[in-house]
Design a protein around this motif. Structure first.
Motif, mmCIF file in Angstrom:
data_model
loop_
_atom_site.group_PDB
_atom_site.id
_atom_site.type_symbol
_atom_site.label_atom_id
_atom_site.label_comp_id
_atom_site.label_asym_id
_atom_site.label_seq_id
_atom_site.Cartn_x
_atom_site.Cartn_y
_atom_site.Cartn_z
ATOM 1 N N GLU A 170 -2.264 8.625 -2.587
ATOM 2 C CA GLU A 170 -1.039 9.126 -2.849
ATOM 3 C C GLU A 170 -0.168 8.711 -1.342
ATOM 4 O O GLU A 170 0.945 8.592 -0.553
ATOM 5 N N THR A 171 -0.957 9.769 -0.041
ATOM 6 C CA THR A 171 -0.499 9.230 0.816
ATOM 7 C C THR A 171 -0.806 7.921 1.531
ATOM 8 O O THR A 171 -0.806 8.084 3.003
ATOM 9 N N LYS A 172 -0.598 7.145 0.882
ATOM 10 C CA LYS A 172 -1.074 5.828 1.118
ATOM 11 C C LYS A 172 -1.703 5.464 2.662
ATOM 12 O O LYS A 172 -1.873 4.802 3.419
ATOM 13 N N GLU A 173 -2.988 5.962 3.181
ATOM 14 C CA GLU A 173 -3.822 6.062 3.564
ATOM 15 C C GLU A 173 -5.099 5.199 2.816
ATOM 16 O O GLU A 173 -5.736 5.475 1.777
ATOM 17 N N GLY A 174 -5.158 4.036 3.384
ATOM 18 C CA GLY A 174 -6.553 3.564 3.673
ATOM 19 C C GLY A 174 -6.546 2.381 2.335
ATOM 20 O O GLY A 174 -5.564 1.942 1.700
ATOM 21 N N THR A 175 -8.241 1.970 2.022
ATOM 22 C CA THR A 175 -7.991 1.487 0.909
ATOM 23 C C THR A 175 -7.994 1.562 -0.580
ATOM 24 O O THR A 175 -8.050 2.747 -0.400
ATOM 25 N N VAL A 176 -7.706 1.143 -1.599
ATOM 26 C CA VAL A 176 -7.944 1.371 -2.769
ATOM 27 C C VAL A 176 -8.410 0.545 -4.172
ATOM 28 O O VAL A 176 -8.714 -0.759 -4.097
ATOM 29 N N LYS A 177 -9.213 1.073 -4.756
ATOM 30 C CA LYS A 177 -9.991 0.296 -6.438
ATOM 31 C C LYS A 177 -9.231 0.695 -7.191
ATOM 32 O O LYS A 177 -8.398 1.080 -7.820
ATOM 33 N N TRP A 178 -8.618 -1.221 -7.443
ATOM 34 C CA TRP A 178 -7.356 -1.150 -8.573
ATOM 35 C C TRP A 178 -8.090 -0.454 -10.400
ATOM 36 O O TRP A 178 -7.244 -0.582 -10.728
ATOM 37 N N ARG A 217 0.997 -0.938 0.209
ATOM 38 C CA ARG A 217 -0.151 0.105 0.222
ATOM 39 C C ARG A 217 0.833 1.185 0.232
ATOM 40 O O ARG A 217 0.655 2.506 -0.955
ATOM 41 N N ARG A 218 1.873 1.203 0.445
ATOM 42 C CA ARG A 218 2.519 2.181 0.656
ATOM 43 C C ARG A 218 3.887 2.889 -0.468
ATOM 44 O O ARG A 218 4.099 3.709 -0.961
ATOM 45 N N GLN A 219 3.823 1.354 -0.666
ATOM 46 C CA GLN A 219 4.997 2.008 -2.919
ATOM 47 C C GLN A 219 3.533 2.286 -3.121
ATOM 48 O O GLN A 219 4.107 2.997 -4.054
ATOM 49 N N LEU A 220 2.909 1.641 -2.892
ATOM 50 C CA LEU A 220 1.668 1.886 -4.453
ATOM 51 C C LEU A 220 1.394 3.501 -4.380
ATOM 52 O O LEU A 220 1.860 4.573 -5.424
ATOM 53 N N GLY A 221 1.458 4.172 -3.159
ATOM 54 C CA GLY A 221 1.016 5.772 -2.864
ATOM 55 C C GLY A 221 2.251 6.066 -3.719
ATOM 56 O O GLY A 221 1.711 7.468 -3.913
ATOM 57 N N ALA A 222 3.059 5.685 -2.960
ATOM 58 C CA ALA A 222 3.901 6.082 -3.810
ATOM 59 C C ALA A 222 4.636 6.602 -4.773
ATOM 60 O O ALA A 222 5.449 7.506 -5.540
ATOM 61 N N ASP A 223 4.463 5.806 -5.842
ATOM 62 C CA ASP A 223 4.360 5.381 -7.368
ATOM 63 C C ASP A 223 3.045 6.414 -7.878
ATOM 64 O O ASP A 223 3.593 6.784 -9.276
ATOM 65 N N LEU A 224 1.926 5.814 -7.438
ATOM 66 C CA LEU A 224 1.006 6.658 -7.806
ATOM 67 C C LEU A 224 1.459 9.003 -7.962
ATOM 68 O O LEU A 224 0.830 9.185 -8.944
ATOM 69 N N ARG A 225 2.456 8.714 -6.958
ATOM 70 C CA ARG A 225 2.217 10.476 -6.710
ATOM 71 C C ARG A 225 3.334 10.671 -7.353
ATOM 72 O O ARG A 225 3.706 11.726 -8.227
ATOM 73 N N ARG A 226 4.498 9.812 -8.160
ATOM 74 C CA ARG A 226 5.633 10.089 -9.169
ATOM 75 C C ARG A 226 4.839 10.196 -10.362
ATOM 76 O O ARG A 226 5.376 11.120 -10.819
ATOM 77 N N LEU A 227 4.269 9.025 -10.578
ATOM 78 C CA LEU A 227 3.906 9.257 -12.563
ATOM 79 C C LEU A 227 3.055 10.528 -12.524
ATOM 80 O O LEU A 227 3.339 11.385 -14.054
ATOM 81 N N GLU A 261 5.028 -1.873 -15.926
ATOM 82 C CA GLU A 261 4.668 -0.880 -14.512
ATOM 83 C C GLU A 261 2.740 -0.762 -14.087
ATOM 84 O O GLU A 261 2.179 -0.721 -13.086
ATOM 85 N N ARG A 262 2.639 -0.398 -15.493
ATOM 86 C CA ARG A 262 0.528 -0.525 -14.608
ATOM 87 C C ARG A 262 0.497 -1.509 -14.013
ATOM 88 O O ARG A 262 -0.549 -1.388 -13.209
ATOM 89 N N SER A 263 0.799 -3.189 -14.822
ATOM 90 C CA SER A 263 0.809 -4.042 -14.101
ATOM 91 C C SER A 263 0.789 -4.723 -13.171
ATOM 92 O O SER A 263 0.446 -4.573 -12.392
ATOM 93 N N ALA A 264 1.953 -3.911 -12.752
ATOM 94 C CA ALA A 264 2.914 -3.796 -11.835
ATOM 95 C C ALA A 264 2.139 -3.273 -10.263
ATOM 96 O O ALA A 264 1.794 -3.920 -9.363
ATOM 97 N N LEU A 265 1.146 -2.501 -10.527
ATOM 98 C CA LEU A 265 0.564 -1.413 -9.741
ATOM 99 C C LEU A 265 -0.783 -2.193 -9.290
ATOM 100 O O LEU A 265 -1.372 -1.567 -8.048
ATOM 101 N N VAL A 266 -0.994 -2.409 -10.248
ATOM 102 C CA VAL A 266 -2.402 -2.632 -10.197
ATOM 103 C C VAL A 266 -2.336 -4.277 -9.316
ATOM 104 O O VAL A 266 -3.562 -4.234 -8.436
ATOM 105 N N GLU A 267 -1.375 -5.137 -9.387
ATOM 106 C CA GLU A 267 -1.302 -5.597 -8.845
ATOM 107 C C GLU A 267 -1.303 -5.510 -6.928
ATOM 108 O O GLU A 267 -1.724 -5.759 -5.766
ATOM 109 N N LEU A 268 -0.724 -4.588 -7.053
ATOM 110 C CA LEU A 268 -0.067 -4.048 -5.696
ATOM 111 C C LEU A 268 -1.115 -3.552 -5.274
ATOM 112 O O LEU A 268 -1.802 -3.914 -3.626
ATOM 113 N N ALA A 269 -2.568 -2.415 -5.674
ATOM 114 C CA ALA A 269 -3.578 -2.739 -5.880
ATOM 115 C C ALA A 269 -4.602 -3.293 -4.814
ATOM 116 O O ALA A 269 -5.027 -3.360 -3.837
#
Length: 280
Positions: A45-53, A9-19, A69-77
């Motif tokens: 982006e601030t790594k709080e709560g759940t996300v919808k893939w 979850r935290r990695q996903l938030g950091a990557d979404l903000r970077r992109l 990268e899109r596939s990797a982030l969807v799997e993270l979600a």
């Protein structure tokens, strides 16, 4: 160490903000393109709560992320649903403890500076009970035992096949302060010596003779993740604690801990001092 839901979850938030920043979009602009609010995207982006893939998939397409990268982030979600043993407890726990357990479940290293008490991960049960009775004066005995039970179970991460490295710099005041009486303190110091002999635990003592030092303001812990951007600092405060993860805050505490470990007694001298005090 396997990657768990908190790290995902935290990695996903950091990557979404970077992109998003690479694309040059504001939160409002990016959210409008995929039909989610600015507040929702900020929470992603601030790594709080759940996300919808599906929203993550749509964002990646708007950001022109590669298919990999899109596939990797969807799997993270999809894998970012936090489930920890503490969430099934019948009695509630403080929010700060909930977050600490969530983060600590997946750290690779913890840097502790302790000025008042022995760090919780290295406490005996009797010592922990004495600390909680003194700190939570308005709590009844049942609540004290509940919090101590959590602390003892929290120590289970030290027994994992791949435990995190625990590096503790402990002020001399903490090992001289008699918590719970002479026998409780003797057992605690003996336990601390035994912990220091384990390969993934480092214990140093910051001696009185040092005088003023880099962390005279109080105790703190740096929880180090599998990537530098996942690090978090927890500062111990009366009535709770404060979590910080801004780069400038993290760097300040990383530097402070580096200074403290350099100024503290070496490992052998630290163990000798603790052992001598336990015998006294």
């Amino acid at each position: 160490m396997p990657v768990g839901p908190t790290t995902r979850r935290r990695q996903l938030g950091a990557d979404l903000r970077r992109l998003r920043e690479l694309k040059g979009l504001t939160l409002e602009e990016a959210g409008a393109r995929v039909g989610i609010s600015k507040a929702t995207l900020s929470r992603y982006e601030t790594k709080e709560g759940t996300v919808k893939w599906p929203a993550v998939d749509a964002l990646c397409r708007e950001y022109d992320a590669s298919d990999e990268e899109r596939s990797a982030l969807v799997e993270l979600a999809k894998g970012a649903k936090i489930q920890g043993w503490w969430r099934s407890l019948a009695d509630p726990i403080p929010d700060s403890m909930n977050l600490m357990l969530t983060l600590e479940d997946e750290v690779v290293r913890e840097d502790h500076y302790a000025c008042m008490y022995v760090p919780g991960l290295l406490q005996t049960r009797a010592y922990a009970e004495a600390v909680h009775r003194a700190s939570e004066v308005q709590c009844d005995e049942r609540e004290v035992q509940h919090m101590v039970d959590i602390r003892m179970r929290r120590q289970g991460l030290l027994e994992r096949d791949e435990p995190p490295h625990i590096w503790c710099v402990i002020d001399e005041a903490a090992i001289r302060r008699q918590v719970g009486g002479r026998e409780v303190m003797r057992q605690q110091l003996a336990h601390l010596v035994a912990c220091a002999e384990r390969p993934h635990i480092t214990v140093q003592v910051l001696p009185f003779s040092l005088g003023a030092h880099a962390a005279a303001v109080g105790s703190f812990v740096t929880l180090r993740g599998q990537a530098r951007e996942l690090d978090v600092v927890y500062v111990d405060l009366l009535g709770g604690g404060l979590f910080m993860e801004k780069p400038e805050e993290l760097e300040r505490y990383r530097l402070a801990f580096d200074y403290l470990s350099a100024q503290a007694l070496d490992l052998e001298s630290s163990v000798e001092l603790i052992d001598r005090l336990s015998k006294e």
